[in-house]
Design a protein around this motif. Sequence first.
Motif, PDB file in Angstrom:
ATOM      1  N   ILE A   1       0.852  -1.187   0.000  1.00  0.00           N
ATOM      2  CA  ILE A   1       0.000   0.000   0.000  1.00  0.00           C
ATOM      3  C   ILE A   1       0.889   1.239   0.000  1.00  0.00           C
ATOM      4  CG2 ILE A   1      -1.757   1.291   1.273  1.00  0.00           C
ATOM      5  CD1 ILE A   1      -2.712  -1.435   2.366  1.00  0.00           C
ATOM      6  N   LEU A   2       0.745   2.050  -1.034  1.00  0.00           N
ATOM      7  CA  LEU A   2       1.598   3.236  -1.198  1.00  0.00           C
ATOM      8  C   LEU A   2       0.944   4.493  -0.632  1.00  0.00           C
ATOM      9  CD1 LEU A   2       2.828   2.620  -4.863  1.00  0.00           C
ATOM     10  CD2 LEU A   2       3.791   1.747  -2.710  1.00  0.00           C
ATOM     11  N   ALA A   3      -0.367   4.600  -0.768  1.00  0.00           N
ATOM     12  CA  ALA A   3      -1.072   5.781  -0.248  1.00  0.00           C
ATOM     13  C   ALA A   3      -2.568   5.497  -0.209  1.00  0.00           C
ATOM     14  CB  ALA A   3      -0.799   7.010  -1.115  1.00  0.00           C
ATOM     15  N   THR A   4      -3.231   6.020   0.819  1.00  0.00           N
ATOM     16  CA  THR A   4      -4.689   5.935   0.922  1.00  0.00           C
ATOM     17  C   THR A   4      -5.211   7.291   1.364  1.00  0.00           C
ATOM     18  OG1 THR A   4      -4.592   3.588   1.546  1.00  0.00           O
ATOM     19  CG2 THR A   4      -6.646   4.758   2.003  1.00  0.00           C
ATOM     20  N   ARG A   5      -6.320   7.701   0.770  1.00  0.00           N
ATOM     21  CA  ARG A   5      -6.966   8.944   1.164  1.00  0.00           C
ATOM     22  C   ARG A   5      -8.448   8.680   1.398  1.00  0.00           C
ATOM     23  NH1 ARG A   5      -2.580   9.854   2.072  1.00  0.00           N
ATOM     24  NH2 ARG A   5      -1.257  11.633   1.500  1.00  0.00           N
ATOM     25  N   LEU A   6      -8.957   9.157   2.536  1.00  0.00           N
ATOM     26  CA  LEU A   6     -10.342   8.928   2.930  1.00  0.00           C
ATOM     27  C   LEU A   6     -11.043  10.251   3.218  1.00  0.00           C
ATOM     28  CD1 LEU A   6      -9.719   6.039   5.499  1.00  0.00           C
ATOM     29  CD2 LEU A   6     -10.394   5.791   3.102  1.00  0.00           C
ATOM     30  N   HIS A   7     -12.367  10.260   3.009  1.00  0.00           N
ATOM     31  CA  HIS A   7     -13.160  11.462   3.262  1.00  0.00           C
ATOM     32  C   HIS A   7     -14.547  11.079   3.767  1.00  0.00           C
ATOM     33  CE1 HIS A   7     -10.340  14.218   1.246  1.00  0.00           C
ATOM     34  NE2 HIS A   7     -10.183  13.246   0.368  1.00  0.00           N
ATOM     35  N   ALA A   8     -15.210  12.039   4.385  1.00  0.00           N
ATOM     36  CA  ALA A   8     -16.612  11.885   4.787  1.00  0.00           C
ATOM     37  C   ALA A   8     -17.267  13.260   4.835  1.00  0.00           C
ATOM     38  CB  ALA A   8     -16.721  11.209   6.151  1.00  0.00           C
ATOM     39  N   ASP A   9     -18.560  13.288   4.542  1.00  0.00           N
ATOM     40  CA  ASP A   9     -19.340  14.523   4.626  1.00  0.00           C
ATOM     41  C   ASP A   9     -20.750  14.159   5.084  1.00  0.00           C
ATOM     42  OD1 ASP A   9     -20.691  16.897   4.369  1.00  0.00           O
ATOM     43  OD2 ASP A   9     -19.851  17.410   2.407  1.00  0.00           O
ATOM     44  N   GLY A  10     -20.985  14.294   6.390  1.00  0.00           N
ATOM     45  CA  GLY A  10     -22.246  13.885   6.990  1.00  0.00           C
ATOM     46  C   GLY A  10     -23.440  14.748   6.653  1.00  0.00           C
ATOM     47  N   ARG A  11     -23.230  15.823   5.922  1.00  0.00           N
ATOM     48  CA  ARG A  11     -24.352  16.686   5.546  1.00  0.00           C
ATOM     49  C   ARG A  11     -25.281  16.018   4.537  1.00  0.00           C
ATOM     50  NH1 ARG A  11     -20.996  21.793   3.614  1.00  0.00           N
ATOM     51  NH2 ARG A  11     -19.821  20.035   2.707  1.00  0.00           N
ATOM     52  N   HIS A  12     -24.824  14.916   3.927  1.00  0.00           N
ATOM     53  CA  HIS A  12     -25.601  14.270   2.874  1.00  0.00           C
ATOM     54  C   HIS A  12     -26.294  12.994   3.356  1.00  0.00           C
ATOM     55  CE1 HIS A  12     -23.852  17.156   0.183  1.00  0.00           C
ATOM     56  NE2 HIS A  12     -22.633  16.750   0.474  1.00  0.00           N
ATOM     57  N   ASN A  13     -26.545  12.919   4.639  1.00  0.00           N
ATOM     58  CA  ASN A  13     -27.159  11.728   5.228  1.00  0.00           C
ATOM     59  C   ASN A  13     -28.442  11.314   4.513  1.00  0.00           C
ATOM     60  OD1 ASN A  13     -27.452   9.928   7.888  1.00  0.00           O
ATOM     61  ND2 ASN A  13     -29.447  10.807   7.429  1.00  0.00           N
TER      62      ASN A  13
ATOM     63  N   GLY B   1       3.280  -6.898  -9.338  1.00  0.00           N
ATOM     64  CA  GLY B   1       3.972  -5.722  -9.865  1.00  0.00           C
ATOM     65  C   GLY B   1       3.051  -4.685 -10.452  1.00  0.00           C
ATOM     66  N   ASP B   2       1.789  -5.051 -10.722  1.00  0.00           N
ATOM     67  CA  ASP B   2       0.835  -4.095 -11.279  1.00  0.00           C
ATOM     68  C   ASP B   2       0.493  -3.011 -10.255  1.00  0.00           C
ATOM     69  OD1 ASP B   2       0.718  -5.418 -13.662  1.00  0.00           O
ATOM     70  OD2 ASP B   2      -1.288  -6.255 -13.376  1.00  0.00           O
ATOM     71  N   LEU B   3       0.252  -1.807 -10.768  1.00  0.00           N
ATOM     72  CA  LEU B   3      -0.183  -0.702  -9.916  1.00  0.00           C
ATOM     73  C   LEU B   3      -1.704  -0.638  -9.947  1.00  0.00           C
ATOM     74  CD1 LEU B   3       0.967   1.706  -8.178  1.00  0.00           C
ATOM     75  CD2 LEU B   3       0.310   3.139 -10.124  1.00  0.00           C
ATOM     76  N   LEU B   4      -2.307  -0.716  -8.763  1.00  0.00           N
ATOM     77  CA  LEU B   4      -3.752  -0.736  -8.637  1.00  0.00           C
ATOM     78  C   LEU B   4      -4.248   0.516  -7.926  1.00  0.00           C
ATOM     79  CD1 LEU B   4      -4.107  -4.350  -7.157  1.00  0.00           C
ATOM     80  CD2 LEU B   4      -3.762  -3.702  -9.555  1.00  0.00           C
ATOM     81  N   VAL B   5      -5.429   0.972  -8.303  1.00  0.00           N
ATOM     82  CA  VAL B   5      -6.141   1.987  -7.536  1.00  0.00           C
ATOM     83  C   VAL B   5      -7.488   1.398  -7.146  1.00  0.00           C
ATOM     84  CG1 VAL B   5      -7.133   4.293  -7.469  1.00  0.00           C
ATOM     85  CG2 VAL B   5      -5.013   3.903  -8.714  1.00  0.00           C
ATOM     86  N   LEU B   6      -7.721   1.291  -5.847  1.00  0.00           N
ATOM     87  CA  LEU B   6      -9.006   0.852  -5.323  1.00  0.00           C
ATOM     88  C   LEU B   6      -9.781   2.087  -4.878  1.00  0.00           C
ATOM     89  CD1 LEU B   6      -7.226  -1.684  -5.275  1.00  0.00           C
ATOM     90  CD2 LEU B   6      -8.196  -2.274  -3.058  1.00  0.00           C
ATOM     91  N   GLU B   7     -11.083   2.154  -5.222  1.00  0.00           N
ATOM     92  CA  GLU B   7     -11.860   3.331  -4.835  1.00  0.00           C
ATOM     93  C   GLU B   7     -13.291   2.954  -4.538  1.00  0.00           C
ATOM     94  OE1 GLU B   7     -14.454   4.055  -6.819  1.00  0.00           O
ATOM     95  OE2 GLU B   7     -13.873   4.078  -8.921  1.00  0.00           O
ATOM     96  N   ALA B   8     -13.942   3.775  -3.691  1.00  0.00           N
ATOM     97  CA  ALA B   8     -15.337   3.524  -3.336  1.00  0.00           C
ATOM     98  C   ALA B   8     -15.965   4.771  -2.728  1.00  0.00           C
ATOM     99  CB  ALA B   8     -15.450   2.359  -2.341  1.00  0.00           C
ATOM    100  N   MET B   9     -17.293   4.845  -2.856  1.00  0.00           N
ATOM    101  CA  MET B   9     -18.061   5.884  -2.178  1.00  0.00           C
ATOM    102  C   MET B   9     -19.364   5.283  -1.683  1.00  0.00           C
ATOM    103  SD  MET B   9     -19.568   9.523  -3.496  1.00  0.00           S
ATOM    104  CE  MET B   9     -21.327   9.655  -3.159  1.00  0.00           C
ATOM    105  N   GLY B  10     -19.793   5.678  -0.495  1.00  0.00           N
ATOM    106  CA  GLY B  10     -21.026   5.139   0.068  1.00  0.00           C
ATOM    107  C   GLY B  10     -21.745   6.139   0.945  1.00  0.00           C
ATOM    108  N   GLY B  11     -22.793   5.660   1.585  1.00  0.00           N
ATOM    109  CA  GLY B  11     -23.628   6.507   2.428  1.00  0.00           C
ATOM    110  C   GLY B  11     -22.834   7.203   3.504  1.00  0.00           C
ATOM    111  N   GLY B  12     -23.280   8.396   3.777  1.00  0.00           N
ATOM    112  CA  GLY B  12     -22.576   9.199   4.788  1.00  0.00           C
ATOM    113  C   GLY B  12     -22.486  10.683   4.464  1.00  0.00           C
ATOM    114  N   PHE B  13     -21.987  11.095   3.306  1.00  0.00           N
ATOM    115  CA  PHE B  13     -21.223  10.292   2.380  1.00  0.00           C
ATOM    116  C   PHE B  13     -19.845   9.970   2.935  1.00  0.00           C
ATOM    117  CE2 PHE B  13     -23.686  12.382  -1.296  1.00  0.00           C
ATOM    118  CZ  PHE B  13     -24.525  11.300  -1.441  1.00  0.00           C
TER     119      PHE B  13
END
Length: 319
Positions: free
Chosen positions: A177-189, A298-310
């Motif tokens: 794992i080289l880098a991970t970035r996470l976010h949330a914005d509860g205004r969109h419940n 050796g492959d470079l992967l990007v995993l991403e997702a968005m869900g409720g919360g947001f």
Amino acid sequence: MTRRAVIAGTGSALPARRVSNAELAETVDTSDEWIVERTGIRFRHIAGPDETTGTLAADAARAALADAGIPADDIDLIVLATATPDQTFPSTATKVQAALGIGDCVAFDVAAVCSGFLYAVQVADSMIVSGAANRALVIGAETFSRILDWEDRGTCVLFGDGAGAIILEAREGDAGILATRLHADGRHNDMLYVDGGPSTTGTVGKLRMKGREVFRHAVVNLANVMSEALEAAGLTADDVNWVVPHQANARILDATARKLNLSPEKVVVTVDRHANTSAASVPLALDVAIRDGRIKRGDLLVLEAMGGGFTWGASVIRY
């Protein structure tokens, strides 16, 4: 050398029952054409009476352990992402621990809905890099069929059940794992939520969603967080071999890829066969693409997702 969390093995599990759009149309006011045109979904798996989030998670974990070639007792951390736990408490992670016969480890659940697996990956990565853990079992598992309103054709056709798991192992080198970035914005419940809970209604509740608003936020947020994670890793979209996205909707996958000028051939798509399995969708898709030979060491992967919360996030990984 840098201590990193490396993917040592992957696994997945699906309920035995596979439901086609045509079968769904027998009880829901919908059609195969309507579902495919709007979502790309053709099938989903629905858990039976004896299948739960915990049993699916344990099966996926066993497959990941076998793939990594390590015994369950070598695991010292279990992080399980789910919005549909077997019980309010204790955590489903502890049920998996017991099912695997692990006598002692750290085990807990993470609740960030469809982004939950990315949140769990970040937690496990941080603990491995700090030395608090050496081998982690990270799972995304859901039985969303239990919280669907089967009379709401706008939501019930979108989701399925399943589980995916990875083994993260401490190693030194350039992979991991080289880098991970996470976010949330509860205004969109109120755009994506379940209308129940222990402290509000005393019931489990049912899933509610404003699809158009979720789509609009998803495309922007996912493209931005992928760029952010790549920048943190000192890389660009041109370096990416595969994007393994949350499998919510084929149109979201296409729109996000276009926004980043990524070739659609670099995007792993399983939404057609699994539908949206929430926190399970990313590890499920990852396991499929590794086992069919598309993703190679050796492959470079990007995993991403968005869900409720947001909530939303992305992780850059050298496999």
